[in-house]
Design a protein around this motif. Structure first.
Motif, PDB file in Angstrom:
ATOM      1  N   PHE A 109      -7.914  32.569 -20.390  1.00 39.92           N
ATOM      2  CA  PHE A 109      -7.602  32.598 -21.817  1.00 39.92           C
ATOM      3  C   PHE A 109      -6.787  33.846 -22.177  1.00 39.92           C
ATOM      4  N   LEU A 110      -7.229  35.009 -21.704  1.00 38.40           N
ATOM      5  CA  LEU A 110      -6.548  36.255 -22.059  1.00 38.40           C
ATOM      6  C   LEU A 110      -5.195  36.376 -21.364  1.00 38.40           C
ATOM      7  N   ASN A 111      -5.078  35.825 -20.161  1.00 41.81           N
ATOM      8  CA  ASN A 111      -3.753  35.778 -19.512  1.00 41.81           C
ATOM      9  C   ASN A 111      -2.756  35.051 -20.414  1.00 41.81           C
ATOM     10  N   THR A 112      -3.217  33.930 -20.974  1.00 41.34           N
ATOM     11  CA  THR A 112      -2.332  33.127 -21.818  1.00 41.34           C
ATOM     12  C   THR A 112      -2.016  33.845 -23.127  1.00 41.34           C
ATOM     13  N   ILE A 113      -3.005  34.491 -23.715  1.00 39.69           N
ATOM     14  CA  ILE A 113      -2.765  35.240 -24.956  1.00 39.69           C
ATOM     15  C   ILE A 113      -1.738  36.341 -24.710  1.00 39.69           C
ATOM     16  N   GLU A 114      -1.873  37.035 -23.592  1.00 37.56           N
ATOM     17  CA  GLU A 114      -0.914  38.094 -23.274  1.00 37.56           C
ATOM     18  C   GLU A 114       0.469  37.500 -22.986  1.00 37.56           C
ATOM     19  N   ALA A 115       0.502  36.370 -22.283  1.00 34.84           N
ATOM     20  CA  ALA A 115       1.780  35.718 -21.987  1.00 34.84           C
ATOM     21  C   ALA A 115       2.479  35.295 -23.279  1.00 34.84           C
ATOM     22  N   CYS A 116       1.713  34.752 -24.219  1.00 37.40           N
ATOM     23  CA  CYS A 116       2.285  34.344 -25.509  1.00 37.40           C
ATOM     24  C   CYS A 116       2.790  35.561 -26.284  1.00 37.40           C
ATOM     25  N   THR A 117       2.046  36.650 -26.243  1.00 32.86           N
ATOM     26  CA  THR A 117       2.449  37.863 -26.959  1.00 32.86           C
ATOM     27  C   THR A 117       3.745  38.414 -26.394  1.00 32.86           C
ATOM     28  N   ILE A 118       3.860  38.429 -25.075  1.00 29.55           N
ATOM     29  CA  ILE A 118       5.084  38.916 -24.426  1.00 29.55           C
ATOM     30  C   ILE A 118       6.276  38.067 -24.822  1.00 29.55           C
ATOM     31  N   THR A 119       6.061  36.752 -24.920  1.00 29.08           N
ATOM     32  CA  THR A 119       7.158  35.840 -25.259  1.00 29.08           C
ATOM     33  C   THR A 119       7.544  35.935 -26.732  1.00 29.08           C
ATOM     34  N   ILE A 120       6.549  35.986 -27.609  1.00 31.79           N
ATOM     35  CA  ILE A 120       6.814  36.008 -29.054  1.00 31.79           C
ATOM     36  C   ILE A 120       7.355  37.359 -29.511  1.00 31.79           C
ATOM     37  N   TYR A 121       6.890  38.425 -28.863  1.00 28.56           N
ATOM     38  CA  TYR A 121       7.353  39.778 -29.199  1.00 28.56           C
ATOM     39  C   TYR A 121       8.044  40.375 -27.967  1.00 28.56           C
ATOM     40  N   PRO A 122       9.302  40.000 -27.731  1.00 33.17           N
ATOM     41  CA  PRO A 122       9.989  40.415 -26.505  1.00 33.17           C
ATOM     42  C   PRO A 122      10.276  41.916 -26.414  1.00 33.17           C
ATOM     43  N   ASP A 123      10.216  42.635 -27.541  1.00 28.94           N
ATOM     44  CA  ASP A 123      10.434  44.078 -27.482  1.00 28.94           C
ATOM     45  C   ASP A 123       9.360  44.717 -26.592  1.00 28.94           C
ATOM     46  N   MET A 124       9.802  45.503 -25.600  1.00 33.05           N
ATOM     47  CA  MET A 124       8.876  46.079 -24.620  1.00 33.05           C
ATOM     48  C   MET A 124       7.759  46.882 -25.263  1.00 33.05           C
ATOM     49  N   MET A 125       8.138  47.728 -26.215  1.00 30.71           N
ATOM     50  CA  MET A 125       7.144  48.614 -26.815  1.00 30.71           C
ATOM     51  C   MET A 125       6.112  47.826 -27.617  1.00 30.71           C
ATOM     52  N   GLN A 126       6.559  46.763 -28.277  1.00 28.38           N
ATOM     53  CA  GLN A 126       5.638  45.962 -29.078  1.00 28.38           C
ATOM     54  C   GLN A 126       4.604  45.264 -28.206  1.00 28.38           C
ATOM     55  N   HIS A 127       5.076  44.487 -27.230  1.00 28.41           N
ATOM     56  CA  HIS A 127       4.089  43.727 -26.452  1.00 28.41           C
ATOM     57  C   HIS A 127       3.304  44.618 -25.496  1.00 28.41           C
ATOM     58  N   PHE A 128       3.891  45.738 -25.047  1.00 25.68           N
ATOM     59  CA  PHE A 128       3.109  46.617 -24.183  1.00 25.68           C
ATOM     60  C   PHE A 128       1.938  47.234 -24.947  1.00 25.68           C
ATOM     61  N   ARG A 129       2.158  47.584 -26.209  1.00 19.39           N
ATOM     62  CA  ARG A 129       1.068  48.149 -27.001  1.00 19.39           C
ATOM     63  C   ARG A 129      -0.110  47.181 -27.070  1.00 19.39           C
ATOM     64  N   PHE A 130       0.208  45.891 -27.242  1.00 13.87           N
ATOM     65  CA  PHE A 130      -0.867  44.892 -27.325  1.00 13.87           C
ATOM     66  C   PHE A 130      -1.575  44.750 -25.979  1.00 13.87           C
ATOM     67  N   VAL A 131      -0.790  44.626 -24.908  1.00 19.60           N
ATOM     68  CA  VAL A 131      -1.373  44.462 -23.572  1.00 19.60           C
ATOM     69  C   VAL A 131      -2.214  45.688 -23.212  1.00 19.60           C
ATOM     70  N   GLU A 132      -1.693  46.870 -23.506  1.00 13.75           N
ATOM     71  CA  GLU A 132      -2.433  48.103 -23.211  1.00 13.75           C
ATOM     72  C   GLU A 132      -3.739  48.155 -23.997  1.00 13.75           C
ATOM     73  N   CYS A 133      -3.709  47.704 -25.239  1.00 13.46           N
ATOM     74  CA  CYS A 133      -4.912  47.661 -26.075  1.00 13.46           C
ATOM     75  C   CYS A 133      -5.950  46.728 -25.465  1.00 13.46           C
ATOM     76  N   LEU A 134      -5.519  45.534 -25.085  1.00 13.28           N
ATOM     77  CA  LEU A 134      -6.445  44.555 -24.535  1.00 13.28           C
ATOM     78  C   LEU A 134      -7.018  45.034 -23.197  1.00 13.28           C
ATOM     79  N   GLU A 135      -6.155  45.629 -22.360  1.00 11.52           N
ATOM     80  CA  GLU A 135      -6.620  46.090 -21.055  1.00 11.52           C
ATOM     81  C   GLU A 135      -7.556  47.292 -21.182  1.00 11.52           C
ATOM     82  N   ARG A 136      -7.377  48.083 -22.216  1.00  8.04           N
ATOM     83  CA  ARG A 136      -8.300  49.193 -22.461  1.00  8.04           C
ATOM     84  C   ARG A 136      -9.685  48.638 -22.821  1.00  8.04           C
TER      85      ARG A 136
END
Length: 266
Positions: A109-136
């Protein structure tokens, strides 16, 4: 009063010369390359591509993202890097077309949420902030509080719609294909590739590989450190062969599933 000369009064040779000069000028514009001044600020052609193949609930992936990869954004390295995150990892597709993940359904489930976030927010800084938050949160054993990351990063909740609509699975399958075509094949995650070079066990030394791969004119300060080693993968691999490597192995994921699957059948 003298009248201005008419067009007919000019010799044909004059028009021919003008046409010839114009043609030469246009030809020069096509042949002369664009100014190279843009390379000093990390032009796209100079950037080093860093691809991270990972899965959301692998503790070693989470540690790498939160405590190591984040250095790209804490220094000027990000100015020379094209960062790609690929959240598929050691997952695989079962004969019934369902997706099985190493750390269970939550990870899928979380793989897919992160994949969707990366696709919807292609800016590196935007989607990395989300991924970093979730991984923390994953590191802290609080991954089920993942929705808080939307508020903490200021991003909208469109990735949830992406998941529920089924578009997320389409993205997953694209990442699955890319991961399966890696050369050499990934044996574990995190699996880091810098300009098509798999760092394998030396993945934590990614800054060195980035700096060596960068061919631009202006060297980031992070690459000027005397502590950066010039070792090759083969040299570093000798040092880690007999020590613990913080990774989630792909074979272990498959074997574990087969083992428990056989127990259930019995």
């Amino acid at each position: 009063m003298k009248m201005p000369p008419s067009l007919h009064s000019f010799p044909r040779s004059f028009f021919f010369c003008c046409f010839l000069l114009l043609s030469l000028f246009l030809l020069l514009l096509l042949l002369v390359p664009p100014s190279s001044s843009s390379s000093s600020s990390g032009a796209p052609n100079d950037k080093v591509t860093v691809s991270l193949y990972y899965e959301s609930l692998c503790p070693y992936c989470a540690d790498f993202i939160v405590n190591h990869l984040v250095r790209l954004f804490q220094t000027d390295l990000i100015s020379i890097v094209n960062l790609r995150l690929v959240p598929w990892g050691n997952a695989w597709i079962a004969p019934n077309a369902s997706i099985i993940c190493q750390h269970g359904e939550d990870e899928c489930f979380l793989n897919t949420i992160e994949a969707c976030t990366i696709t919807i927010y292609p800016d590196m800084m935007q989607h990395f902030r989300f991924v970093e938050c979730l991984e923390r949160l994953s590191l802290e054993g609080r991954h089920r509080q993942w929705m808080n990351c939307f508020q903490m990063t200021g991003l909208g909740t469109s990735p949830i719609d992406c998941y529920t609509s089924g578009n997320g699975k389409t993205i997953d399958l694209r990442y699955a294909k890319e991961t399966s075509e890696l050369k050499p094949l990934h044996r574990f995650v995190p699996w880091v590739v810098v300009n098509n070079q798999a760092l394998q066990e030396d993945y934590r030394n990614f800054v060195t590989y980035i700096c060596r791969a960068y061919k631009g004119q202006v060297i980031p300060s992070a690459c000027r450190s005397s502590s950066l080693s010039a070792r090759t993968y083969d040299e570093s691999n000798e040092k880690v062969n007999n020590s613990f490597i913080p990774v989630c192995y792909a074979d272990e994921a498959r074997n574990l599933t087969i083992h428990f699957g056989n127990k259930i059948k019995q």
